[in-house]
Write a protein that holds these residues in place. Structure first.
Motif, short mmCIF file in Angstrom:
data_model
loop_
_atom_site.label_atom_id
_atom_site.label_comp_id
_atom_site.label_asym_id
_atom_site.label_seq_id
_atom_site.Cartn_x
_atom_site.Cartn_y
_atom_site.Cartn_z
N ALA A 1 0.92 -1.03 0.09
CA ALA A 1 0.12 -0.06 0.00
C ALA A 1 0.99 1.23 0.03
CB ALA A 1 -0.96 0.08 1.31
N CYS B 1 -7.78 -2.54 -2.81
CA CYS B 1 -6.47 -2.48 -2.11
C CYS B 1 -5.98 -3.77 -1.69
CB CYS B 1 -6.51 -1.50 -0.89
SG CYS B 1 -7.75 -1.93 0.02
N VAL C 1 -8.76 4.38 0.30
CA VAL C 1 -8.15 3.58 -0.91
C VAL C 1 -9.50 3.11 -1.17
CG1 VAL C 1 -5.89 3.37 0.06
CG2 VAL C 1 -7.83 1.45 0.80
#
Lengths: 681, 229
Positions: free
Chosen positions: B79, B160, B156
């Motif tokens: 991430a 993700c 997000v």
């Protein structure tokens, strides 16, 4: 007379129109003329009545021409003549005179119908006693006309209050209610609806047998039923004792009749019956517990919303009253898809202001407590309906939309998602907080108070839309309500705001404004001002400097309130300001120490000691947090502070607090005591 | 009849109070604005891994047994930014919610299995086994039990690589503000937060959440406030 070609057509048409529809000035002139026949006068009265029925504009134009005193003059004169004839023993049929009385009374009623300026003019012209005298007229048609007009007048708040404390008035009222004439008994019920406002009045009327009489009228004509349902609601409102009686043996079945009337063929009767049951349910919560009846009430009210007239306008208000503040009802309304149905009406639009306001208020109540209702409404494009209504040209609609937005924005889930903090919502709201109407201002301020909680980084959107400047201006208002609500919004805006934003808000607000708000004459304003300062000194340590700058004037203002305020809520907020400051640097802790521990001249104990002994657990907790922060181990000045606190005799009191009934207090006292007992070395 | 629990670890006798319990009292360390930091263990049989986690309380409605806030996972592999989720919590107050979840695919056995991982739960076990603990009075108990369910990703997309399908069993200590939790996802064989990792069935210790109350750079506790209108 020769005219130009271009203007001839309108003149011709106007002339035709004048022939078919008499000119108002002429009509009023004819009424005042003494040299006019009975027939002509009667025709003038009929024409006026026909022109003004249901037409506010016409009513107003006739009002400006002085028509009401003229009509009442005709009524007075005809009534006086009739009275004198009756006094002289004339018992024949005076058809012409009665017709004049009937038509003038009817015209008076038309002026008063749903039009407050008309009611005022009618009252100013002295019509009321004349109309009351008609109720005892031998001609039943005259009685009807007088009673009908009086009922229309008593629908207005401007009608004078009927004094129920005078015996002759009660006797008169009972004579009205006992009348065989439906308009007269209906008038009696209307007077009760209009003038019964207090508990004492409810009791006087009940003792006089009015309740019993009203219940009997439920079996009467439509006029009697409707009037009775309305006044029953008035007598039973917030009156559990009367409701108990109505549920008892004496009036057994009365509410069953009302329930039956919720299925009547006339929409107005259905609405009034629903409203009566809602009053009973709201005043006596153990009544109307079965889900089936509650669901039926919701269904009837939703169906009444389809009525194009006044009934449809009033139905959402009844729905509001049914669900306001009651989670069980809101849950049922959610299951019965009330949000969907109300939104359908909004979609259909455009709606009259009264109905639009009612629908938004019903939606506001629906969304007041339950998250599922808020989610449902938002999924139905509810926010779009609200933003449209915020720019409506009617102040009541704007206020209702703000109230609805306020309640929807109680959803922390959606606040956290930042769905309200955008220009289409904020710009009209900022505009409305400067509205001429205080109720609109307050409603908009309350909506803003919730929206600015926004946990994302969108608080700048509000500032960029001019919201901060307006809130700060309003916080200096002469009206304490506006100061209170704007400060509430500023406090929420300041919650968890980043340092840069905090600096902007503080610069706009200024230290001197904050100081004067902390010493505001209203305790509620003081409380919000201190809560705002509490949020200023929350967050990064650097923010504490905001209240210690400029010789710590702001800090000392807070301390001054802690010394002299009496309202616990004010003291709690002030104490959290000091507790937050005590979580800062050594200098900050010392600043707090010097204020909390010394016993001031004229006092017999320190602020800290006084608050630790408070009856209010919130204040004891706040004081304990300050103590915990001052004595937190491993800081350079901790030992010195611990010694001072011990010397002030606080340790022994903390030992007692280990048995405090409040768990939070008990746990903080335990922490503080552990910190105070660290070895001297 | 509710059982009143003394602050001690031993539940008191069944009381004569009305079955409807009062909401849990306010605990300042669990009030709006309070922040917590710590780790969530996401270790698997293949490797040890823990994410740093920040939690902030955003809403608290004790009358309805409701709590909500955000959870920020800082060093999530693959991430680019910290991953923030919004969660809503059910407070086990035995009035609005009992120890039995009754949804999200959790059986009462799953519930007991997870609650018993908290040592502070042991005095309550026998009563909870009977009826989910609905007769317990927890108003004076120094621990607050909750279920936290993540509702949406804040920053997000759902692509993700993480899942929020499960929920946390949480125990909050009113005394020091520490939070312990166990992530549970009945649809994942491993209760694992990483969607992309397939693991053989393993127990929740791999998914332990451990948080402490944070002072956010201060030398003490600070309390902000907002109030909804």
């Amino acid at each position: 007379m020769p005219t130009s070609a271009s203007s001839s057509a309108p003149i011709a048409s106007s002339s035709v129109s004048a022939q078919s529809r008499p000119v108002p000035q002429d009509l009023v002139g004819r009424l005042s003329s003494s040299a006019i026949s009975h027939e002509a006068k009667l025709k003038a009265l009929r024409d006026i009545k026909n022109q003004i029925i249901g037409n506010r504009t016409k009513k107003l134009s006739f009002l400006k021409l002085g028509a009401v005193p003229s009509v009442v003059g005709v009524l007075a004169s005809a009534t006086a003549t009739a009275t004198s004839r009756i006094g002289c023993g004339f018992i024949g049929d005076d058809h012409d005179l009665d017709s004049i009385i009937i038509q003038s009374a009817a015209a008076v009623g038309s002026f008063a119908c749903g039009f407050d300026a008309g009611v005022q003019a009618v009252l100013d012209a002295g019509a009321l006693p004349i109309l009351f005298s008609l109720v005892s007229h031998p001609n039943e048609k005259v009685v009807d006309a007088g009673a009908r007009s009086l009922r229309l007048i008593y629908q207005s708040k401007l009608a004078p209050k009927f004094d129920f404390f005078q015996d002759q008035n009660i006797h008169f009222l009972l004579s009205l209610l006992n009348s065989e004439n439906e308009n007269v008994s209906g008038l009696g019920a209307s007077i009760v609806t209009h003038s019964c406002e207090t508990k004492v009045e409810q009791n006087v009327l009940e003792d006089a047998g009015v309740l019993k009489k009203l219940i009997s009228l439920l079996a009467g004509s439509m006029i009697q039923r409707d009037a009775s349902l309305e006044s029953l609601a008035t007598l039973l409102k917030e009156n559990p004792a009367a409701i108990l009686k109505i549920l008892g043996t004496e009036h057994r079945g009365a509410l069953d009749v009302v329930t039956e009337l919720t299925r009547d063929k006339y929409p107005r009767t259905r609405l009034l019956a629903c409203m009566c049951l809602i009053v009973v349910r709201n005043s006596y919560p153990s009544y109307l517990q079965d889900v089936r009846t509650k669901t039926q009430l919701i269904a009837i009210l939703l169906e009444l919303l389809d009525d194009a007239g006044q009934v449809g306008d009033e139905a959402p208000y009844a729905l509001s009253s049914l669900i306001a503040g009651k989670e069980d009802m809101q849950k049922l309304a959610f299951e019965d898809r009330v949000a969907e149905k109300l939104c359908k009406h909004l979609e259909k639009g455009p709606l009259q202001a009264r109905r639009l306001q009612g629908i938004f208020l019903a939606l506001a109540d629906l969304c007041s407590l339950l998250e599922c209702c808020r989610s449902r409404f938002l999924s139905l494009k509810g926010l779009q309906f609200i933003t449209n209504a915020l720019t409506n040209d009617n102040a009541d609609v704007q206020a209702a939309a703000c109230i609805c937005l306020r309640n929807v924005a109680r959803s922390v889930k959606n606040l956290s998602a930042g769905i309200f903090m955008n220009e289409p919502v904020i710009i009209p709201l900022v505009h409305l907080i400067c509205d001429a109407s205080t109720s609109v201002q307050v409603a908009a301020l309350d909506a803003i108070s919730n929206i600015v909680v926004d946990f994302m980084t969108h608080k700048t959107t509000f500032i960029q839309c001019g919201g901060l400047k307006q809130l700060v201006q309003l916080s200096k208002s002469m009206d304490s309500t506006i100061r209170l609500h704007s400060l509430w919004a500023l406090k929420n805006l300041m919650f968890l705001v980043d340092d840069r934003c905090k600096e902007t808000i503080f610069a706009e607000l200024t230290q001197s404004t904050l100081r004067s708000l902390i010493r505001d004459p209203e305790a509620a304003v003081q409380e919000q001002a201190l809560a705002l300062v509490r949020n200023i000194v929350d967050g990064s340590v650097e923010c504490i400097e905001f209240i210690l700058a400029d010789d710590a004037l702001l800090f000392h203002e807070v301390v001054r309130q802690l010394q002299c305020a009496s309202k616990t809520e004010v003291l709690v907020q002030g104490m959290y300001v000091l507790s937050n400051v005590a979580s800062g640097t050594e200098l900050h802790k010392e600043a707090v120490m010097t204020q909390l521990l010394p016993v001031r001249p004229g006092d017999n104990q320190s602020i800290m000691f006084k608050f630790l002994q408070s009856d209010d657990s919130r204040l004891r907790t706040a004081a304990l947090w300050a103590l915990v922060n001052l004595c937190l181990p491993n800081f350079p000045g901790t030992y010195r502070r611990v010694l001072s606190i011990r010397n002030a005799g606080i340790s022994s009191h903390l030992k007692n607090m280990l048995h405090d009934p409040c768990l939070d207090v008990k746990l903080r006292a335990r922490t503080a005591l552990a910190q105070l007992l660290i070895p001297d070395a | 009849m509710p059982v009143r629990l003394a602050e001690s670890s031993i539940p008191s006798d069944v009381s004569d109070d009305e079955p409807e319990n009062a909401p849990l009292p306010t605990c300042t360390l669990l009030s709006v604005g309070q922040a917590f930091f710590g780790t969530q263990n996401v270790s698997s049989l293949q490797k040890d891994e823990a994410w740093r986690v920040n939690v902030r309380i955003q809403g608290c409605d004790l009358d309805h047994g409701y709590l909500c806030g955000t959870m920020e996972a800082l060093n999530v592999p693959m991430a680019d930014t910290p991953v923030i989720t919004f969660w809503e919590g059910e407070i086990v107050d035995t009035n609005n919610f009992t120890f039995f979840t009754g949804k999200w695919g959790a059986t009462s056995e799953d519930d007991i299995k997870h609650w018993t991982k908290f040592s502070s739960f042991s005095p309550l076990l026998s009563q909870v086994e009977k009826d989910g603990g609905k007769m317990l009075d927890l108003t004076n108990y120094p621990y607050i039990f909750m279920r936290w369910k993540e509702q949406y990703f804040v920053n997000v997309g759902t692509d993700c690589g993480l899942t929020i399908a499960g929920f946390y069993y949480v125990c909050f200590s009113c005394g020091d503000g520490s939070i312990n939790g166990y992530y549970y996802d009945p649809n994942s064989s491993s209760s694992n937060r990483l969607m992309i990792v397939e693991l053989p069935c393993c127990d929740s210790p791999f998914q332990k959440l451990e948080l402490k109350s944070t002072k956010e750079g201060r030398s003490g506790f600070s309390f902000g406030l907002y109030e909804l209108k």
